[in-house]
Design an enzyme around this catalytic site. Structure first.
Site, PDB file in Angstrom:
ATOM      1  N   MET A   1       0.853  -1.184   0.000  1.00 56.23           N
ATOM      2  CA  MET A   1       0.000   0.000   0.000  1.00 56.23           C
ATOM      3  C   MET A   1       0.886   1.231   0.000  1.00 56.23           C
ATOM      4  SD  MET A   1      -3.047  -1.187   2.594  1.00 56.23           S
ATOM      5  CE  MET A   1      -1.989  -1.862   3.854  1.00 56.23           C
ATOM      6  N   CYS A  83      -5.421   0.017  -9.075  1.00 54.73           N
ATOM      7  CA  CYS A  83      -5.315   1.367  -8.514  1.00 54.73           C
ATOM      8  C   CYS A  83      -6.152   2.354  -9.325  1.00 54.73           C
ATOM      9  CB  CYS A  83      -3.843   1.798  -8.510  1.00 54.73           C
ATOM     10  SG  CYS A  83      -3.625   3.437  -7.859  1.00 54.73           S
ATOM     11  N   GLY A 195     -10.256  -7.274   0.218  1.00 57.38           N
ATOM     12  CA  GLY A 195     -11.256  -6.215   0.329  1.00 57.38           C
ATOM     13  C   GLY A 195     -12.172  -6.387   1.522  1.00 57.38           C
ATOM     14  N   GLY A 216      -5.363  -5.601   3.874  1.00 57.60           N
ATOM     15  CA  GLY A 216      -4.700  -4.319   3.719  1.00 57.60           C
ATOM     16  C   GLY A 216      -4.815  -3.486   4.976  1.00 57.60           C
ATOM     17  N   ARG A 217      -5.894  -2.720   5.061  1.00 54.36           N
ATOM     18  CA  ARG A 217      -6.034  -1.758   6.152  1.00 54.36           C
ATOM     19  C   ARG A 217      -6.099  -2.416   7.527  1.00 54.36           C
ATOM     20  NH1 ARG A 217     -10.688   1.200   2.811  1.00 54.36           N
ATOM     21  NH2 ARG A 217     -10.969  -1.007   2.286  1.00 54.36           N
TER      22      ARG A 217
HETATM   23  C1  LIG Z   1      -3.113   3.956   1.863  1.00 59.23           C
HETATM   24  C2  LIG Z   1      -3.407   2.849   0.874  1.00 59.23           C
HETATM   25  C3  LIG Z   1      -2.540   2.630  -0.177  1.00 59.23           C
HETATM   26  C4  LIG Z   1      -2.777   1.599  -1.085  1.00 59.23           C
HETATM   27  N1  LIG Z   1      -1.859   1.371  -2.066  1.00 59.23           N
HETATM   28  C5  LIG Z   1      -2.014   0.280  -2.857  1.00 59.23           C
HETATM   29  C6  LIG Z   1      -1.006  -0.099  -3.774  1.00 59.23           C
HETATM   30  O1  LIG Z   1       0.044   0.539  -3.891  1.00 59.23           O
HETATM   31  N2  LIG Z   1      -1.223  -1.188  -4.543  1.00 59.23           N
HETATM   32  C7  LIG Z   1      -2.373  -1.939  -4.431  1.00 59.23           C
HETATM   33  O2  LIG Z   1      -2.519  -2.944  -5.117  1.00 59.23           O
HETATM   34  N3  LIG Z   1      -3.328  -1.616  -3.577  1.00 59.23           N
HETATM   35  C8  LIG Z   1      -3.178  -0.533  -2.780  1.00 59.23           C
HETATM   36  N4  LIG Z   1      -4.144  -0.228  -1.860  1.00 59.23           N
HETATM   37  C9  LIG Z   1      -5.384  -1.032  -1.814  1.00 59.23           C
HETATM   38  C10 LIG Z   1      -5.230  -2.210  -0.868  1.00 59.23           C
HETATM   39  O3  LIG Z   1      -4.179  -3.057  -1.300  1.00 59.23           O
HETATM   40  C11 LIG Z   1      -6.507  -3.037  -0.820  1.00 59.23           C
HETATM   41  O4  LIG Z   1      -6.777  -3.555  -2.094  1.00 59.23           O
HETATM   42  C12 LIG Z   1      -7.706  -2.227  -0.366  1.00 59.23           C
HETATM   43  O5  LIG Z   1      -7.384  -1.388   0.723  1.00 59.23           O
HETATM   44  C13 LIG Z   1      -8.845  -3.182   0.063  1.00 59.23           C
HETATM   45  O6  LIG Z   1      -8.384  -4.109   1.023  1.00 59.23           O
HETATM   46  P1  LIG Z   1      -8.591  -3.883   2.610  1.00 59.23           P
HETATM   47  O7  LIG Z   1     -10.056  -3.642   2.818  1.00 59.23           O
HETATM   48  O8  LIG Z   1      -8.101  -5.161   3.245  1.00 59.23           O
HETATM   49  O9  LIG Z   1      -7.785  -2.688   2.980  1.00 59.23           O
HETATM   50  C14 LIG Z   1      -3.930   0.793  -0.944  1.00 59.23           C
HETATM   51  C15 LIG Z   1      -4.805   1.015   0.123  1.00 59.23           C
HETATM   52  C16 LIG Z   1      -4.554   2.030   1.029  1.00 59.23           C
HETATM   53  C17 LIG Z   1      -5.510   2.238   2.184  1.00 59.23           C
END
Ligand SMILES: Cc1cc2nc3c(=O)[nH]c(=O)nc-3n(C[C@H](O)[C@H](O)[C@H](O)COP(=O)(O)O)c2cc1C
Length: 323
Positions: A1, A83, A195, A216-217
């Site tokens: 991220m 993205c 997600g 992720g988060r």
């Molecule tokens: C601050 C931030 C930066 C992110 N940067 C990327 C990234 O560089 N590449 C990517 O594939 N996803 C990126 N994401 C998306 C996450 O990888 C993920 O797909 C998305 O947050 C949903 O998953 P989660 O609900 O578990 O967070 C980013 C998310 C956040 C919050």
């Protein structure tokens, strides 16, 4: 991220879980080709297994960047097709490429020819008014023909007109079932669900139906949840270090970084969630947030935060309850 899972963050997470697969922030192929290689690609051996995520849509450049990444030792090269930011659309990479499966297949094929590591793709279930049933199947089938065997699927569409990147991570509805149906239709592929997964238990609930779950988060906000992964999913029986042990093992890394001129906050900002839900967590976070960014902040700031959270230092009694 981006801005989050930099090398300091990954080193820290690795102290909690030895087996969880970690990814870099997305870096563009151009940044790899023309940027400061050590700054863009440098990482610590301890971070393995770690994948490099690339952004781009030009097969030859991506192939060259993948080759450089593999030579740096990354275990996997991942292509970002998820993205949604404007900047990324204008450069014709990220989620807008969900509409161009042939081009993505070419990119993946070129990268696969260039390196001897797995080439994987992270994508959405669709964009804008695409039919998430038909178009996702078409996308996956075509890109798999290019040689990609592993897809990490963020289970919501990206709406490219009008939403900010942050909104695009929350507003389009989640459809985990769509990713399960994809796995059922293509059992030969490795399908990783991403997600909105909030906990380790929630991740495990999905695992019978998919090959993996990406957090992720939630993993950033509460990194210690990764502590269960090694034993529960990999049968690895080593003892999980306590939160305080994790902190103590991070201290020498921070000291080494400081001696190389890395700012304290660049390293400690990733550990604010380590004591999530624990007594004195808020005082720990506050001490770091208020002090680690100051000019000249040194290891004493981190050690004082440790004392606070361990209950051996000064803290306000109102913050003692679990937070
Ligand atoms: C601050 C931030 C930066 C992110 N940067 C990327 C990234 O560089 N590449 C990517 O594939 N996803 C990126 N994401 C998306 C996450 O990888 C993920 O797909 C998305 O947050 C949903 O998953 P989660 O609900 O578990 O967070 C980013 C998310 C956040 C919050």
């Amino acid at each position: 991220m981006m801005e989050w899972t930099d090398r300091h963050c990954r080193y820290f997470l690795r102290l909690i879980s030895r087996r969880t697969f970690l990814y870099t922030e997305m870096v563009t192929a151009e940044a790899v080709l023309y940027g400061d290689r050590e700054r863009v690609l440098g990482f610590s051996e301890e971070e393995h297994p770690v994948g490099l995520q690339l952004g781009g849509s030009e097969p030859a450049r991506l192939a060259e960047a993948a080759k450089i990444g593999a030579a740096h030792g990354y275990d996997e090269i991942n292509l970002n097709i998820g993205c949604p930011s404007d900047r990324v659309q204008s450069g014709r990479f990220g989620a807008c490429l969900m509409a161009e499966p042939d081009l993505v297949a070419q990119c993946v094929a070129a990268m696969g020819e260039a390196v001897d590591r797995p080439i994987t793709v992270k994508c959405r279930i669709g964009i804008d008014d695409q039919d998430a049933e038909q178009s996702l199947d078409t996308f996956i089938d075509r890109v798999a023909q290019g040689g990609c065997k592993t897809f990490i699927v963020h289970a919501r569409k990206a709406w490219l007109g009008g939403l900010s990147p942050k909104e695009n991570r929350d507003v389009p509805p989640l459809d985990h079932d769509r990713v399960h149906r994809l796995k059922a239709r293509r059992p030969d592929l490795e399908i990783v669900l991403n997600g909105g997964i909030e906990s380790f238990a929630a991740a495990c609930e999905h695992l019978p139906g998919v090959d993996g779950v990406m957090l992720g988060r939630a993993a950033y906000a509460d990194p210690y949840l990764l502590g269960e992964v090694d034993r529960a999913l990999f049968g690895d029986s080593h003892a999980v270090p306590s939160r305080l042990d994790v902190l103590d093992r991070f201290v020498p890394y921070v000291e080494a970084g400081l001696s190389r001129g890395v700012r304290l906050n660049a390293m400690t900002r990733h550990i604010l969630g380590l004591f999530h839900g624990q007594p004195r967590a808020r005082a720990f976070r506050r001490h770091l947030a208020e002090n680690a960014h100051r000019d000249g902040a040194g290891i004493e700031v981190l050690l004082a935060a440790r004392d606070i959270v361990a209950g051996t230092g000064k803290y306000e009694p109102s913050t003692v309850a679990a937070e």
